[in-house]
Design an enzyme around this catalytic site. Sequence first.
Site, mmCIF file in Angstrom:
data_model
loop_
_atom_site.group_PDB
_atom_site.id
_atom_site.type_symbol
_atom_site.label_atom_id
_atom_site.label_comp_id
_atom_site.label_asym_id
_atom_site.label_seq_id
_atom_site.Cartn_x
_atom_site.Cartn_y
_atom_site.Cartn_z
ATOM 1 N N ASP A 71 0.840 -1.197 0.000
ATOM 2 C CA ASP A 71 0.000 0.000 0.000
ATOM 3 C C ASP A 71 0.873 1.245 0.000
ATOM 4 O O ASP A 71 1.960 1.227 -0.584
ATOM 5 C CB ASP A 71 -0.925 -0.046 1.236
ATOM 6 C CG ASP A 71 -2.293 0.566 0.970
ATOM 7 O OD1 ASP A 71 -2.382 1.804 0.882
ATOM 8 O OD2 ASP A 71 -3.277 -0.193 0.846
ATOM 9 N N HIS A 108 -3.862 6.411 2.861
ATOM 10 C CA HIS A 108 -4.611 5.210 2.490
ATOM 11 C C HIS A 108 -4.158 3.985 3.279
ATOM 12 O O HIS A 108 -4.971 3.262 3.871
ATOM 13 C CB HIS A 108 -4.456 4.955 0.992
ATOM 14 C CG HIS A 108 -5.296 3.849 0.457
ATOM 15 N ND1 HIS A 108 -4.915 2.527 0.516
ATOM 16 C CD2 HIS A 108 -6.498 3.854 -0.161
ATOM 17 C CE1 HIS A 108 -5.846 1.768 -0.043
ATOM 18 N NE2 HIS A 108 -6.822 2.551 -0.458
ATOM 19 N N SER A 298 -11.438 -0.793 -1.460
ATOM 20 C CA SER A 298 -10.231 -0.874 -0.627
ATOM 21 C C SER A 298 -10.602 -1.275 0.788
ATOM 22 O O SER A 298 -10.014 -2.190 1.382
ATOM 23 C CB SER A 298 -9.512 0.476 -0.589
ATOM 24 O OG SER A 298 -8.828 0.746 -1.771
#
Length: 494
Positions: A71, A108, A298
């Site tokens: 990620d 994120h 996600s």
Amino acid sequence: MALAAGVLALAVVGPSAPTAPSAGPGHWASWLGSASADPATGLAEVRALIGAATGAAGNLTGRGVGIALIDTGVAPVAGLPPSRIVNGPDLSLESQAPQLRYLDTFGHGTHMAGIIAGADPVTGATGLAPGARLTSIKVGTATGAVDVTQVIAAVDWVVKHRADDPAYPIRVLNLSYGSGGTPATWTDPLGLAVERAWQAGIVVVAAAGNDGNAAGSLANPASDEWVLSVGAVATKGTATVADDELTAFTNLPGSGKQINVLAPGVSILSLRDPGSYIDTEFPSAREGETLFRGSGTSQAAAVTSAAVALLVQARPAATPDQLKDWLVRSATYVPNGAAARLGLREINVNAALARSAVPAPPQTWNRSSGTGTLDNSRGPSRLVFDNAPLTGQRSVWGPLPTSTWAIRTTTGTSWSGGLWMGYRVAGDDWTGTSWASRTWAPATWSNSTPWSGTTAAWSDPSWSGRSWSGRSWSAGSWSGRSWSSDDWSTASWR
């Protein structure tokens, strides 16, 4: 180096691509502010919704299970205890800036990590598998920009080092990522990478993508038949599946592989990364000082990765094929809209545990040769440096004939120490230092240069202006002069 959010978040590059990075809607997630009509869903509510709060699953924590998170890195926020985090190699462009290395500048990765294993001391919000250990492999930058070759290298590294921690061997790989590529599955390089992980005993959980029900295909590698692909449901703020619906942003295929399972993915409350790109761009998504609201496949993938970790704790001898079968075949019917028409179902951990008494047949899909073109894997997603898109049979670090790579990844020799395919991309062992409990050593990318030909240095002037101050990122803009891409950002940010 500022990159545009790609899948994480990347901006599709056309003939007149801008020099500066641009961030738009992304494959990584849609970040929803408090004005959203969807009520925020806390992690305790999510745990109940997926059938993991009571019964046989109620006491499971994921203890003894390693989860790899490829990620944008993770930030050292209070809700991520160092004992739960391991920093693998930083393969992002920001790895060449010591003050950004390993750290989540985008926001994120921290949100995904919170869903899986967080422990927020302020609100008490607890991840769904708080006993698991996360290995973070950073590939995306402050705007999510990443090339598919960085993801392939990261998957290769996970396979090579899956048993480095015998107490927490990596059994789950979370890919809240997807490129826009629609390659032939029998030659896709990214497909071969994730299939190798699967055959090595690692359940690969991949987000279906946030391009909408009319997308016509799942994001890559969710489109690979072997892996566990996940779409998102809106739970309407209730504790029952009876009113859940498939989200409008979830990719649906026109043909080929369908989504395997659904999981909650709307307005999920997880950890905030103060001062990160999404935190500064979407301040209305903040919930108090420590939490942030996010929606996307996600988030649904992270929920599912945690659920798999709970299953692995309970059934440690299970194979990836068995774990996938139990989750898919035991999932709860969603009786509304497109999900009902297509027969899509929502994960339920207790039901999967019950299903584990039933023999599960092995998967028999054809495997990818990995020898296809990288551009087919990338699709429209392009990493750009000084207006030069990265294209062709080339990785971020230099030429990459996929026929050569396919042989070396299959034989487990694509990595040697800190060299991937002969390029110096990381240090050679677990000798690095960071806030996490264990860290893979960094390295200067000494035997490669950017593909644009305009500079010999992996550098961006914007790097010098940003640093982690202990609780947040220092103030300033995350836009730099040169890096952009669109792989973490092809859905809408709301």
